[in-house]
Design an enzyme around this catalytic site. Sequence first.
Site, PDB file in Angstrom:
ATOM      1  N   GLU A   1      -9.300   5.020  -6.725  1.00  0.00           N
ATOM      2  CA  GLU A   1      -8.332   5.387  -7.739  1.00  0.00           C
ATOM      3  C   GLU A   1      -9.032   6.063  -8.926  1.00  0.00           C
ATOM      4  O   GLU A   1      -8.518   6.487 -10.093  1.00  0.00           O
ATOM      5  CB  GLU A   1      -7.512   4.303  -8.344  1.00  0.00           C
TER       6      GLU A   1
ATOM      7  N   ASP B   1       0.035   4.084  -2.499  1.00  0.00           N
ATOM      8  CA  ASP B   1      -0.230   5.499  -2.254  1.00  0.00           C
ATOM      9  C   ASP B   1       0.415   6.549  -3.274  1.00  0.00           C
ATOM     10  O   ASP B   1      -0.020   7.436  -3.738  1.00  0.00           O
ATOM     11  CB  ASP B   1       0.002   5.748  -0.880  1.00  0.00           C
TER      12      ASP B   1
ATOM     13  N   HIS C   1       0.651  -1.382  -0.062  1.00  0.00           N
ATOM     14  CA  HIS C   1       0.111  -0.253  -0.035  1.00  0.00           C
ATOM     15  C   HIS C   1       0.657   1.295  -0.128  1.00  0.00           C
ATOM     16  O   HIS C   1       0.433   2.296  -0.640  1.00  0.00           O
ATOM     17  CB  HIS C   1      -1.070  -0.121   1.258  1.00  0.00           C
TER      18      HIS C   1
END
Length: 286
Positions: free
Chosen positions: A192, A166, A162
Amino acid sequence: MSNLINFFAEGFILAGALVLAIAIYPISLLYTRLPTGKIRNAWFFLGVLIVAFIGGYIAYWLQHQGKLVHVDALSVPVIFFFGAVFVLLVNTLSVKTARDIRQIYTLQQENITDPLMGIFNRRYLDKRISDEVWRSKKYRQPLSIFIVDIDHFKQVNDTYGHPIGDEVLKRFAQLVKNSLRESDIVARYGGEELIVILPRTKSERGAQLAERLRLSIAEHLMEIASQCGEKSHEMQLTASIGVAGLTHNIVDHTCLIERADQALYQAKQQGRNLVVHHQEQQSQRV
């Protein structure tokens, strides 16, 4: 008595010169924080004037040293002193006002900016797109939007974690923003997905801009270093884009978003890395 009057008169003059010298400090704060331009030059000129006034105060004091012995001679030194106090208060207030305005602006930006992607957030999106639909209907101007979705983004999180995911979202948002016109509004829709609002733009032109964006994304090699100092990761993303334009039978912004979302769904169903224009039901592929 005359000596006392002279003492106070000269004291007011010298104190005024000192206050003016102190008043230069707020100007220096503003000058260093302002960008190059007319306003910065104006504050610099004001600083030069204050220095000139200080020289005038000193020259007046030297010229009248020991001569200010009458009560009416106090009027000019008193005016000098309180004039200097006025300049100091105005300069100090200007710095505080500028600081407060900057803080207010920062809070406003934080309130409408997505903290991860650095673009407008959903709150701002809902209000802005509603306003744009209302304005376009009132003035009979074209309006189009498109929804951009990263293809298979879940695989990025599953493969790299993650934190890398990000960073990908941050880079992706900036890539989208830099690939569009200054008048276009980019906001995070959810996950997203991004929504791009194109004011005064027909949907056919919106589809062309979406295709240009899709190509930019597909051709961009993204290199992201691990936050722990490990090796960097290179990846090429693709995106599916659904385009919709405002028509007479769209009653509000939710209907416009729904049409763009339907086009996005069709782009995914047809294999992704695709632009689908809702109105004409046309698609384009690399």
